[in-house]
Scaffold this motif. Structure first.
Motif, mmCIF file in Angstrom:
data_model
loop_
_atom_site.group_PDB
_atom_site.id
_atom_site.type_symbol
_atom_site.label_atom_id
_atom_site.label_comp_id
_atom_site.label_asym_id
_atom_site.label_seq_id
_atom_site.Cartn_x
_atom_site.Cartn_y
_atom_site.Cartn_z
ATOM 1 N N PRO A 1 -1.878 8.352 6.564
ATOM 2 C CA PRO A 1 -1.047 7.238 7.087
ATOM 3 C C PRO A 1 -1.497 5.963 6.921
ATOM 4 O O PRO A 1 -2.812 5.828 6.949
ATOM 5 C CB PRO A 1 -0.654 7.555 8.596
ATOM 6 C CG PRO A 1 -1.391 9.039 8.776
ATOM 7 C CD PRO A 1 -2.272 9.248 7.962
ATOM 8 N N ALA A 2 -1.002 4.712 6.531
ATOM 9 C CA ALA A 2 -1.545 3.432 6.311
ATOM 10 C C ALA A 2 -1.512 2.822 7.708
ATOM 11 O O ALA A 2 -0.859 3.382 8.625
ATOM 12 C CB ALA A 2 -0.625 2.625 5.381
ATOM 13 N N SER A 3 -2.218 1.940 7.751
ATOM 14 C CA SER A 3 -2.390 1.399 9.404
ATOM 15 C C SER A 3 -1.131 0.299 9.218
ATOM 16 O O SER A 3 -0.521 0.044 8.394
ATOM 17 C CB SER A 3 -3.544 0.378 9.190
ATOM 18 O OG SER A 3 -3.390 -0.877 8.316
ATOM 19 N N GLY A 4 -0.619 0.145 10.559
ATOM 20 C CA GLY A 4 0.530 -0.684 10.914
ATOM 21 C C GLY A 4 1.978 -0.225 10.110
ATOM 22 O O GLY A 4 2.410 -0.729 9.801
ATOM 23 N N GLU A 5 2.116 1.071 10.513
ATOM 24 C CA GLU A 5 3.153 2.011 9.842
ATOM 25 C C GLU A 5 4.599 1.258 10.548
ATOM 26 O O GLU A 5 4.627 0.776 11.708
ATOM 27 C CB GLU A 5 3.307 3.336 9.931
ATOM 28 C CG GLU A 5 2.236 4.056 9.073
ATOM 29 C CD GLU A 5 2.522 5.683 9.369
ATOM 30 O OE1 GLU A 5 1.924 6.158 8.219
ATOM 31 O OE2 GLU A 5 3.112 6.047 10.011
ATOM 32 N N GLU A 6 5.777 1.189 9.846
ATOM 33 C CA GLU A 6 6.873 0.741 10.230
ATOM 34 C C GLU A 6 7.463 1.741 11.304
ATOM 35 O O GLU A 6 7.070 2.936 11.110
ATOM 36 C CB GLU A 6 7.707 0.559 9.151
ATOM 37 C CG GLU A 6 7.341 -0.668 8.203
ATOM 38 C CD GLU A 6 8.462 -1.267 7.342
ATOM 39 O OE1 GLU A 6 9.344 -0.608 7.184
ATOM 40 O OE2 GLU A 6 8.165 -2.286 6.765
ATOM 41 N N SER A 7 8.405 1.298 12.068
ATOM 42 C CA SER A 7 8.700 2.121 13.369
ATOM 43 C C SER A 7 9.692 3.332 12.922
ATOM 44 O O SER A 7 9.478 4.163 13.524
ATOM 45 C CB SER A 7 9.371 1.262 14.469
ATOM 46 O OG SER A 7 10.298 0.436 13.983
ATOM 47 N N ASP A 8 10.445 3.064 11.894
ATOM 48 C CA ASP A 8 11.555 3.788 11.699
ATOM 49 C C ASP A 8 11.765 3.988 10.072
ATOM 50 O O ASP A 8 12.322 3.258 9.381
ATOM 51 C CB ASP A 8 12.851 3.244 12.327
ATOM 52 C CG ASP A 8 13.873 4.285 11.939
ATOM 53 O OD1 ASP A 8 15.047 3.752 12.058
ATOM 54 O OD2 ASP A 8 13.629 5.370 11.562
ATOM 55 N N PRO A 9 10.685 4.780 9.639
ATOM 56 C CA PRO A 9 10.598 5.196 8.066
ATOM 57 C C PRO A 9 11.798 5.681 7.592
ATOM 58 O O PRO A 9 12.061 5.521 6.475
ATOM 59 C CB PRO A 9 9.292 6.261 7.972
ATOM 60 C CG PRO A 9 9.362 6.973 9.425
ATOM 61 C CD PRO A 9 9.905 5.814 10.327
ATOM 62 N N SER B 1 14.758 0.319 3.089
ATOM 63 C CA SER B 1 15.232 -0.906 2.836
ATOM 64 C C SER B 1 13.895 -1.773 2.300
ATOM 65 O O SER B 1 14.072 -2.859 1.763
ATOM 66 C CB SER B 1 15.809 -1.781 3.901
ATOM 67 O OG SER B 1 15.396 -1.311 5.153
ATOM 68 N N SER B 2 12.778 -1.395 2.694
ATOM 69 C CA SER B 2 11.692 -2.417 2.384
ATOM 70 C C SER B 2 11.017 -2.063 1.107
ATOM 71 O O SER B 2 10.052 -2.730 0.600
ATOM 72 C CB SER B 2 10.655 -2.176 3.674
ATOM 73 O OG SER B 2 11.246 -2.723 4.816
ATOM 74 N N ILE B 3 11.434 -0.855 0.464
ATOM 75 C CA ILE B 3 10.628 -0.031 -0.618
ATOM 76 C C ILE B 3 10.863 -1.411 -1.980
ATOM 77 O O ILE B 3 9.980 -1.715 -2.480
ATOM 78 C CB ILE B 3 11.381 1.007 -1.207
ATOM 79 C CG1 ILE B 3 10.667 2.091 -0.134
ATOM 80 C CG2 ILE B 3 10.624 1.455 -2.567
ATOM 81 C CD1 ILE B 3 11.412 3.380 -0.322
ATOM 82 N N SER B 4 11.908 -1.920 -2.243
ATOM 83 C CA SER B 4 12.487 -2.639 -3.430
ATOM 84 C C SER B 4 11.443 -4.008 -3.215
ATOM 85 O O SER B 4 10.806 -4.332 -4.217
ATOM 86 C CB SER B 4 13.720 -2.999 -3.430
ATOM 87 O OG SER B 4 14.564 -1.803 -3.813
ATOM 88 N N ARG C 1 0.631 -1.234 0.075
ATOM 89 C CA ARG C 1 -0.035 0.115 -0.013
ATOM 90 C C ARG C 1 1.060 1.224 -0.004
ATOM 91 O O ARG C 1 0.615 2.364 -0.651
ATOM 92 C CB ARG C 1 -0.890 0.143 1.130
ATOM 93 C CG ARG C 1 -1.933 -0.909 1.377
ATOM 94 C CD ARG C 1 -2.725 -0.461 2.423
ATOM 95 N NE ARG C 1 -3.645 -1.880 3.016
ATOM 96 C CZ ARG C 1 -4.490 -1.950 3.986
ATOM 97 N NH1 ARG C 1 -4.483 -0.953 4.885
ATOM 98 N NH2 ARG C 1 -5.223 -2.816 4.236
ATOM 99 N N ARG C 2 1.823 1.147 0.951
ATOM 100 C CA ARG C 2 2.670 2.334 1.066
ATOM 101 C C ARG C 2 3.405 2.624 -0.269
ATOM 102 O O ARG C 2 3.578 3.967 -0.843
ATOM 103 C CB ARG C 2 3.623 2.294 2.085
ATOM 104 C CG ARG C 2 3.166 2.050 3.421
ATOM 105 C CD ARG C 2 4.113 1.999 4.531
ATOM 106 N NE ARG C 2 3.412 1.841 5.826
ATOM 107 C CZ ARG C 2 3.319 0.783 6.522
ATOM 108 N NH1 ARG C 2 3.545 -0.506 5.756
ATOM 109 N NH2 ARG C 2 2.860 0.737 7.599
ATOM 110 N N VAL C 3 4.029 1.736 -1.004
ATOM 111 C CA VAL C 3 4.718 1.887 -2.212
ATOM 112 C C VAL C 3 3.603 2.293 -3.279
ATOM 113 O O VAL C 3 4.030 3.513 -4.100
ATOM 114 C CB VAL C 3 5.525 0.778 -2.660
ATOM 115 C CG1 VAL C 3 6.047 0.815 -4.077
ATOM 116 C CG2 VAL C 3 6.640 0.504 -1.709
ATOM 117 N N ALA C 4 2.606 1.766 -3.322
ATOM 118 C CA ALA C 4 1.502 2.015 -4.339
ATOM 119 C C ALA C 4 1.143 3.578 -4.133
ATOM 120 O O ALA C 4 0.959 4.318 -5.138
ATOM 121 C CB ALA C 4 0.173 1.122 -4.169
#
Length: 381
Positions: free
Chosen positions: A370-378, A330-333, A303-306
């Motif tokens: 914001p999307a639900s369940g965001e990662e702690s360190d964007p 690091s999670s984008i790819s 969702r975040r990358v979309a």
């Protein structure tokens, strides 16, 4: 009452197909040459219409043709029912031969009249696996009896992965039918189809020549729309340019937005940019529930990358983009690959972009909430 010439609820008849002549000719040539193929493209990209065009042409060349829809299959028995239904489209002497074979086997198969579905209702414990293997052998039986080769197309082939061992059973039979049958495999999830055909652990390894469906050429879409507007005494006018820029060759969305644009243009009238805005507003409103359902079905990082692809103008992997949508860089790819594998995104001139322009538009209207369940360190590298 006038009939809107732009139908978008379901596959178009092959005669209404926009462009795709080169793809159809290539697939037909492979089928006639005995080369199995796999066709990959996002949902609503016209795969079924193209396949029906190829099947019609192959039938005219004397081949027995079968289209098997495997979408959402969950069991071996359901695969049997789908294949049996595919043979139900046959006509003439070939149909009669298949019907006679079904009767001679006496295993509950039939063309029409309930067929294997009725058999399952009478006996839920029937050995569906043995029936599947026998049914998969039908092209060889037909070739031995009449010398008629077959073109068998499995649509949404990736869904057989929901049935443990199904792809192995299919491979175990069709690999021996090099003269009797050519097979087409179509799928809407590129990553899963690749898993079926390119993963050494999967039994369909290297069984088909690959082909990917690209967006439609904009000039072909423009000609199609202009001709149907003209036929119904309308002119797309200055609305045509923003229409093409928005739909960007997406087959189903082109038909859908043309439908709304036509509906907003009175007989004898010319569409304007204001007409286009009204048509887009209607389409967005009518599809909003579907867009939300698509959104909710995506994993959180997808969702975040979309959202980033739809809203952020800067580089996808930048610190600013990661912070804006709440994801670690690091999670984008990994999330992007997931979107590409599921065909929610495609690459255009080497750059990723959301496949569905309406989904992109819907996300743009939502902004950067914001999307639900965001990662702690964007901002993490």
């Amino acid at each position: 009452m006038e009939i809107n010439p732009f139908r978008f609820s379901g596959p178009l008849p092959p005669s209404e197909m926009i462009d795709r002549d080169e793809e159809a000719d290539r697939l037909l040539s492979m089928a006639e040459g005995g080369h199995s193929f796999r066709l990959v493209g996002p949902r609503r990209y016209g795969k079924t219409t193209l396949l029906k065009r190829v099947l019609e042409a192959a039938e005219q060349r004397g081949m027995a043709t079968v289209l098997v829809d495997l979408q959402d299959v969950l069991s071996i028995a359901e695969i049997v029912v789908r294949i049996e239904a595919g043979y139900d489209r046959l006509k003439g002497p070939i149909r009669r031969s298949v019907d006679a074979l079904f009767r001679s086997w006496n295993i509950g198969l039939a063309l029409g009249g309930g067929g294997f579905t009725a058999t399952l209702q009478r006996n839920p414990n029937v050995d569906a696996e043995s029936v599947l293997l026998r049914l998969l052998h039908l092209p060889a039986d037909l070739f031995d009896r009449q010398g008629v080769p077959s073109l068998i197309v499995f649509d949404e082939i990736q869904d057989v992965l929901a049935v443990p061992g199904a792809d192995g059973k299919i491979r175990s039979v069709i690999q021996h039918q090099t003269e009797a049958a050519t097979y087409g495999f179509a799928g809407s999830a590129p990553g899963v189809v690749e898993q079926l055909f390119a993963d050494p652990k999967r039994p369909l390894l290297e069984q088909a020549v690959p082909m990917e469906l690209a967006p439609l050429p904009l000039d072909a879409v423009a000609a199609y729309v202009e001709e149907r507007f003209r036929r119904t005494e309308r002119d797309p006018g200055t609305a045509l340019t923003p229409f093409l820029e928005f739909t960007r060759g997406h087959p189903q969305r082109s038909m859908m937005l043309a439908h709304y644009l036509w509906d907003e243009t009175p007989r004898g009238g010319t569409a304007s940019e204001e007409t286009w805005v009204a048509a887009l507003d209607r389409a967005a409103k009518d599809s909003a529930k579907l867009m939300r359902a698509v959104w909710r079905a995506l994993p959180a990082n997808d969702r975040r990358v979309a959202r980033a692809l739809a809203v952020r103008p800067g580089p996808l992997h930048s610190r600013e983009t990661a912070a804006a949508v709440g994801i670690k860089r690091s999670s984008i790819s990994m999330a992007l690959e997931s979107l590409l594998d599921s065909a929610h995104a495609i690459r255009v001139d080497g750059k990723p972009r959301l496949t569905d322009p309406l989904f992109e538009y819907w996300l743009q209207q939502q902004g950067l909430a914001p999307a639900s369940g965001e990662e702690s360190d964007p901002q993490e590298e």
